[in-house]
Design a protein around this motif. Structure first.
Motif, mmCIF file in Angstrom:
data_model
loop_
_atom_site.group_PDB
_atom_site.id
_atom_site.type_symbol
_atom_site.label_atom_id
_atom_site.label_comp_id
_atom_site.label_asym_id
_atom_site.label_seq_id
_atom_site.Cartn_x
_atom_site.Cartn_y
_atom_site.Cartn_z
ATOM 1 N N LYS A 33 0.803 -1.220 0.000
ATOM 2 C CA LYS A 33 0.000 0.000 0.000
ATOM 3 C C LYS A 33 0.840 1.277 0.000
ATOM 4 O O LYS A 33 0.325 2.365 -0.226
ATOM 5 C CB LYS A 33 -0.905 0.018 1.242
ATOM 6 C CG LYS A 33 -2.052 -0.979 1.220
ATOM 7 C CD LYS A 33 -3.136 -0.518 0.268
ATOM 8 C CE LYS A 33 -4.370 -1.405 0.354
ATOM 9 N NZ LYS A 33 -5.448 -0.947 -0.553
ATOM 10 N N PHE A 34 2.134 1.143 0.246
ATOM 11 C CA PHE A 34 2.988 2.312 0.498
ATOM 12 C C PHE A 34 3.297 3.080 -0.787
ATOM 13 O O PHE A 34 3.796 2.519 -1.757
ATOM 14 C CB PHE A 34 4.286 1.848 1.148
ATOM 15 C CG PHE A 34 5.163 2.973 1.625
ATOM 16 C CD1 PHE A 34 4.877 3.638 2.796
ATOM 17 C CD2 PHE A 34 6.273 3.365 0.889
ATOM 18 C CE1 PHE A 34 5.683 4.663 3.248
ATOM 19 C CE2 PHE A 34 7.089 4.390 1.332
ATOM 20 C CZ PHE A 34 6.791 5.048 2.502
ATOM 21 N N THR A 35 2.985 4.348 -0.786
ATOM 22 C CA THR A 35 3.357 5.240 -1.880
ATOM 23 C C THR A 35 3.805 6.563 -1.286
ATOM 24 O O THR A 35 3.205 7.049 -0.328
ATOM 25 C CB THR A 35 2.182 5.484 -2.851
ATOM 26 O OG1 THR A 35 1.062 5.999 -2.117
ATOM 27 C CG2 THR A 35 1.769 4.228 -3.585
ATOM 28 N N VAL A 36 4.868 7.110 -1.842
ATOM 29 C CA VAL A 36 5.377 8.397 -1.377
ATOM 30 C C VAL A 36 5.375 9.362 -2.549
ATOM 31 O O VAL A 36 5.890 9.054 -3.618
ATOM 32 C CB VAL A 36 6.808 8.285 -0.815
ATOM 33 C CG1 VAL A 36 7.298 9.642 -0.351
ATOM 34 C CG2 VAL A 36 6.852 7.302 0.332
ATOM 35 N N ASP A 37 4.777 10.494 -2.344
ATOM 36 C CA ASP A 37 4.830 11.550 -3.348
ATOM 37 C C ASP A 37 4.896 12.892 -2.628
ATOM 38 O O ASP A 37 4.722 12.973 -1.419
ATOM 39 C CB ASP A 37 3.623 11.490 -4.293
ATOM 40 C CG ASP A 37 2.298 11.481 -3.543
ATOM 41 O OD1 ASP A 37 2.101 12.344 -2.665
ATOM 42 O OD2 ASP A 37 1.461 10.608 -3.839
ATOM 43 N N ARG A 38 5.186 13.929 -3.396
ATOM 44 C CA ARG A 38 5.349 15.250 -2.803
ATOM 45 C C ARG A 38 4.085 15.701 -2.096
ATOM 46 O O ARG A 38 4.132 16.319 -1.036
ATOM 47 C CB ARG A 38 5.738 16.255 -3.888
ATOM 48 C CG ARG A 38 6.063 17.641 -3.357
ATOM 49 C CD ARG A 38 6.567 18.543 -4.444
ATOM 50 N NE ARG A 38 7.812 18.037 -5.026
ATOM 51 C CZ ARG A 38 8.437 18.637 -6.048
ATOM 52 N NH1 ARG A 38 7.936 19.721 -6.584
ATOM 53 N NH2 ARG A 38 9.561 18.115 -6.504
ATOM 54 N N SER A 80 -1.599 0.739 11.865
ATOM 55 C CA SER A 80 -1.928 1.142 10.494
ATOM 56 C C SER A 80 -2.711 0.046 9.774
ATOM 57 O O SER A 80 -3.576 0.328 8.941
ATOM 58 C CB SER A 80 -0.655 1.489 9.720
ATOM 59 O OG SER A 80 0.125 0.342 9.471
ATOM 60 N N ILE A 81 -2.432 -1.227 10.109
ATOM 61 C CA ILE A 81 -3.187 -2.337 9.520
ATOM 62 C C ILE A 81 -4.653 -2.259 9.952
ATOM 63 O O ILE A 81 -5.574 -2.444 9.151
ATOM 64 C CB ILE A 81 -2.584 -3.696 9.930
ATOM 65 C CG1 ILE A 81 -1.124 -3.814 9.483
ATOM 66 C CG2 ILE A 81 -3.424 -4.840 9.381
ATOM 67 C CD1 ILE A 81 -0.912 -3.792 8.006
ATOM 68 N N VAL A 82 -4.877 -1.988 11.239
ATOM 69 C CA VAL A 82 -6.249 -1.843 11.740
ATOM 70 C C VAL A 82 -6.937 -0.670 11.057
ATOM 71 O O VAL A 82 -8.105 -0.766 10.640
ATOM 72 C CB VAL A 82 -6.255 -1.651 13.273
ATOM 73 C CG1 VAL A 82 -7.652 -1.308 13.775
ATOM 74 C CG2 VAL A 82 -5.749 -2.909 13.972
ATOM 75 N N ALA A 83 -6.218 0.447 10.906
ATOM 76 C CA ALA A 83 -6.796 1.616 10.229
ATOM 77 C C ALA A 83 -7.187 1.260 8.800
ATOM 78 O O ALA A 83 -8.280 1.626 8.332
ATOM 79 C CB ALA A 83 -5.797 2.771 10.251
ATOM 80 N N MET A 84 -6.320 0.539 8.096
ATOM 81 C CA MET A 84 -6.639 0.131 6.726
ATOM 82 C C MET A 84 -7.832 -0.810 6.692
ATOM 83 O O MET A 84 -8.658 -0.750 5.785
ATOM 84 C CB MET A 84 -5.421 -0.531 6.078
ATOM 85 C CG MET A 84 -4.307 0.445 5.712
ATOM 86 S SD MET A 84 -3.014 -0.305 4.681
ATOM 87 C CE MET A 84 -2.181 -1.356 5.855
ATOM 88 N N PRO A 99 -5.959 4.736 4.052
ATOM 89 C CA PRO A 99 -4.846 3.778 3.941
ATOM 90 C C PRO A 99 -3.511 4.413 3.559
ATOM 91 O O PRO A 99 -2.466 4.027 4.087
ATOM 92 C CB PRO A 99 -5.334 2.805 2.864
ATOM 93 C CG PRO A 99 -6.828 2.869 2.955
ATOM 94 C CD PRO A 99 -7.143 4.299 3.295
ATOM 95 N N ARG A 100 -3.525 5.383 2.646
ATOM 96 C CA ARG A 100 -2.258 6.001 2.231
ATOM 97 C C ARG A 100 -1.594 6.728 3.390
ATOM 98 O O ARG A 100 -0.389 6.606 3.616
ATOM 99 C CB ARG A 100 -2.491 6.957 1.066
ATOM 100 C CG ARG A 100 -1.217 7.699 0.643
ATOM 101 C CD ARG A 100 -1.418 8.542 -0.587
ATOM 102 N NE ARG A 100 -1.593 7.719 -1.770
ATOM 103 C CZ ARG A 100 -1.651 8.201 -3.006
ATOM 104 N NH1 ARG A 100 -1.550 9.513 -3.215
ATOM 105 N NH2 ARG A 100 -1.804 7.408 -4.042
#
Length: 302
Positions: free
Chosen positions: A207-212, A266-270, A276-277
């Motif tokens: 699920k991990f994405t990094v952007d500005r 974070s898994i529980v939050a998702m 999720p992001r």
């Protein structure tokens, strides 16, 4: 060391599979999350909770985890409502910023800084605090703020149907009655428990994405600011009145309160559809960023 390498490799595997053409990323992510929630958390409850010996002396360090989670709920619940952040964003910040990574990150950090003498206190904070919270209060928050939020009358039933909570109650009863988990089950539970770090990081990687835009989000910095700076600062100011200022218990309690956001949180939050992001960004990037803040806290504590 092998476990750390395996866990980090799982993170990169998740990142690779996320970009692989035709790979069913969403389905795989749901399966991994279901495994963590329905198998790993109950296994860890059976493995560790019955071993906790209830006593008043344990409550001071354990209470720090509960205190910071409730503080997160009070702070972000108030700000989210006042500034209309939306229920998903508010719930995500409450859960992910409210839970510290007291085991996967906390144990090696505490052992590295203070030796094995600091591990008993760290274990208490993790098992009596963080683990109990992620199996109880985080589910309540997810039920109240998630995409499938229920009426207040239905929330208790939803919590009771959540597998980790049932095992939590059962193992707490075992702890109070001094009942041990059958020795026959211990090897299997240990095996399942060891899959927590790699599977959790695999879920993050998928699920991990990094952007500005994500890094510029004020919510990301609000969450990290609370977890890495405000929470340990408040714990230090309050708990030094109950523990000796130079004691190892106080130092470990403050440092554990300043660990990066908990991956399982974070898994529980998702699981509840709470941003999720943002959840993966907080727990994923929180670990390397926390290296700086933890060193600062270590030197401040002396």
């Amino acid at each position: 060391m092998i476990g750390v390498i395996l866990a980090i490799s799982s993170l990169f595997l998740g990142l690779f599979l996320q970009k692989a053409p035709g790979f069913p990323r969403n389905t795989a992510s749901r399966w991994v999350q279901a495994y963590l929630i329905n198998m790993v958390l109950p296994a860890l409850a059976l493995l560790y909770i019955p071993e906790i010996k209830p006593s008043w002396g344990l409550l001071i360090p354990i209470s720090a985890a509960w205190f910071t989670f409730l503080g997160s709920w009070a702070l972000f619940g108030f700000l989210g409502k006042k500034y209309d952040w939306g229920r998903n964003t508010t719930g995500c910040l409450i859960i992910v910023a409210g839970l510290a990574n007291t085991s996967f990150l906390g144990f090696p950090v505490i052992e590295g800084l203070y030796g094995k003498a600091g591990l008993p206190t760290a274990l208490l904070i993790d098992q009596g605090g963080s683990f109990l919270i992620v199996s109880s209060l985080s589910i309540l928050v997810g039920s109240l703020y998630g995409n499938h939020s229920e009426s207040l009358r239905k929330v208790p039933l939803k919590i009771l149907k959540f597998p980790p909570f049932g095992f939590l109650i059962g193992t707490l009863i075992m702890s109070f009655l001094n009942l041990k988990t059958p020795e026959l089950l211990i090897p299997l539970l240990q095996l399942i428990g060891k899959t927590m770090p790699p599977m959790a990081l695999l879920a993050i990687g998928l699920k991990f994405t990094v952007d500005r835009r994500s890094l510029a989000s004020r919510f990301f910095w609000y969450g990290l600011g609370y977890r890495l700076i405000l929470a340990p600062a408040v714990v230090w100011m309050i708990y030094r009145n109950f523990l000796p200022a130079d004691s190892l218990d106080l130092k470990v309690t403050v440092l554990e309160s300043g660990m990066a956001p908990m991956i399982t949180g974070s898994i529980v939050a998702m699981q509840f559809g709470l941003q999720p992001r943002l959840a993966t960004l907080l727990s994923g990037l929180g670990m390397p960023i926390s290296a700086i803040s933890l060193l600062i806290w270590y030197f401040l504590l002396g």
